[in-house]
Scaffold this motif. Sequence first.
Motif, PDB file in Angstrom:
ATOM      1  N   ALA A 253      33.638   2.192   9.955  1.00  0.00           N
ATOM      2  CA  ALA A 253      32.859   3.283  10.554  1.00  0.00           C
ATOM      3  C   ALA A 253      33.157   3.339  12.052  1.00  0.00           C
ATOM      4  N   VAL A 260      29.639   5.796   5.439  1.00  0.00           N
ATOM      5  CA  VAL A 260      31.008   5.685   4.944  1.00  0.00           C
ATOM      6  C   VAL A 260      30.979   5.695   3.419  1.00  0.00           C
ATOM      7  N   GLU A 307      34.019   9.463   6.255  1.00  0.00           N
ATOM      8  CA  GLU A 307      32.858   9.147   7.074  1.00  0.00           C
ATOM      9  C   GLU A 307      32.083  10.438   7.332  1.00  0.00           C
TER      10      GLU A 307
END
Lengths: 347, 251
Positions: A253, A260, A307
């Motif tokens: 991340a 994520v 993400e």
Amino acid sequence: MITTSGLTKVYSSRGREITALDGVDLHVREGEVYGVIGQSGAGKSSLIRCINLLERPTSGTVVVDGQDLTALAGRGPRASRELRRARSRIGMVFQHFNLLSSRTVQDNVELPLEILGTSGKERSRKALELLDLVGLADKAKAYPAQLSGGQKQRVGIARALAGDPKVLLSDEATSALDPETTRSILQLLRDLNRQLGLTILLITHEMDVVKSICDSAALMEKGRIVESGTVGELLATPGSALAAALFPVSGDATGEDRTVLDITFRGESATQPVVSQLARTYNIDISILGAAIDTVGGLQIGRMRIELPGRYEDNVVPIGFLRERGLQIDVVGRTADRPALVKEGAK
Amino acid sequence: MNGAEFSEMWPLLSQACWDTLYMVGWSTLIAVVGGLPLGILLVLTDRGGLLQNVVANKVIGQLVNITRSMPFIILMVALMGFTRWVTGTTIGREAAIVPLAIGAIPFFARLVETAVREVDGGLVEAVQAMGGNTWTVVRKVLVPEALPSLISSTTTTIVALIGYTAMAGTVGAGGLGDIAVRYGYQRFDTQLMWITVGILAVVISAIQFAGDAAARALHRRAGRSGPGPRLRLPRTKEPEAADVSDVSKAA
């Protein structure tokens, strides 16, 4: 083809007891290549040695091809005639090949046939046929010391097949070999599995071995089987440590307050433009951290790590949207702690 | 040395050579036949061995140790009754073979034990996995794989036995060592003594050379299959140190 139930092995030395196997239930179907993976000390070696009773299990049963081997074992430490008969129908290949240095390649392959009491003529016919099968027909008169590691393992495989086994046990057969040779040996095992309908149980610490030839796999930790199933099933299991290790995507991340996700595409879903749909529908910015496409156990698999802005709680709806599309979503960092499968060097 | 002396010596020496070879030949044969199974049993019955039997292992081990700790000349005297029972006499070549063989059996057995322990335990496991029994393991793995070492062990035993035969002279068995002792030590005929010593040196060198060559030839053919894991054949005793003292004791 191979079924173990409640298999337990406890070693006791100098008053200390070490549990190598702790109630292992394993089921290997006929004609499949089954991989047991785990770190050293996980109990893999004990497991494979308990299958042909080179190690006596402390408790539990082993059934191979419908025959309860644990019942054949008898009470004494020595193998009964019936057990030895049964062992001769189970081939085994070893990490260090275990070829007799005093015999030629052909004589090594003939050894199991000598034990079975096959006549000399038949022995040499069979040995040459098997050497041809593993691609070493020209090395019949050579001594093991004159061969490379890969060739030695081919001899080991030919020898294991001499008794016409239905089952082949492979104890880290490729761990002492370089990657190139490993691939060719695995290819050979795969071919034998297909041509002869041979059931193969292999143990390994290399994920690549499982990835390239196994139909099913099990993960061992501390004497127990933690996960098992066909490769397809494992990949479809959210949070599967084996699936993650079989098909890793990396990427961390970029900051806090990010979610994520690992998206696994299989078959049809791989063609959907899901990421752009997601971005458009929810008007969010998506970063792609990592992605890969590979063939695992004969299945085309894609995996992508993306993400999303915001914490998990803020992204419940978009995640639901992805799941509705039939995708498998693993939220990274939220699943129970995954046991890391660290690669270890060859023993 | 003039010619007359030599012609006197010659029949003496040739008879002595023949006596030595006769005694060493037979006692080596018996030592190998008896010591090989004994040495293998020492490995098999050891803890973790295929025929694990702690009691049998201790008994065989102690028997071997006791026989080996006895100086040969004492062993010869101690065995007189047995020798008479076997050969009908306690004097002469045949009578000397009995204590020679009995002294050499445990010596060879320890060497066999060391050689067999060197065999990779993985090979034993492989043969077991093929359905082989203990006898198969001994016949197809332990003996053939240890063969180069076993040949070296036999050479060492022959050389040690040649040393022992010097003492066999005390029971009238003759032999080269006996001549060296009787003519050289007791009659101060140093010339004859040095000739015998020379012959012994040549004979021993020839045997050592032939044994080494045979072992090396086998070893080279087999190569080394890499240092595999040594399973279930743990080493416990150090017979080598004792062997050296044995040879010097005998000589």
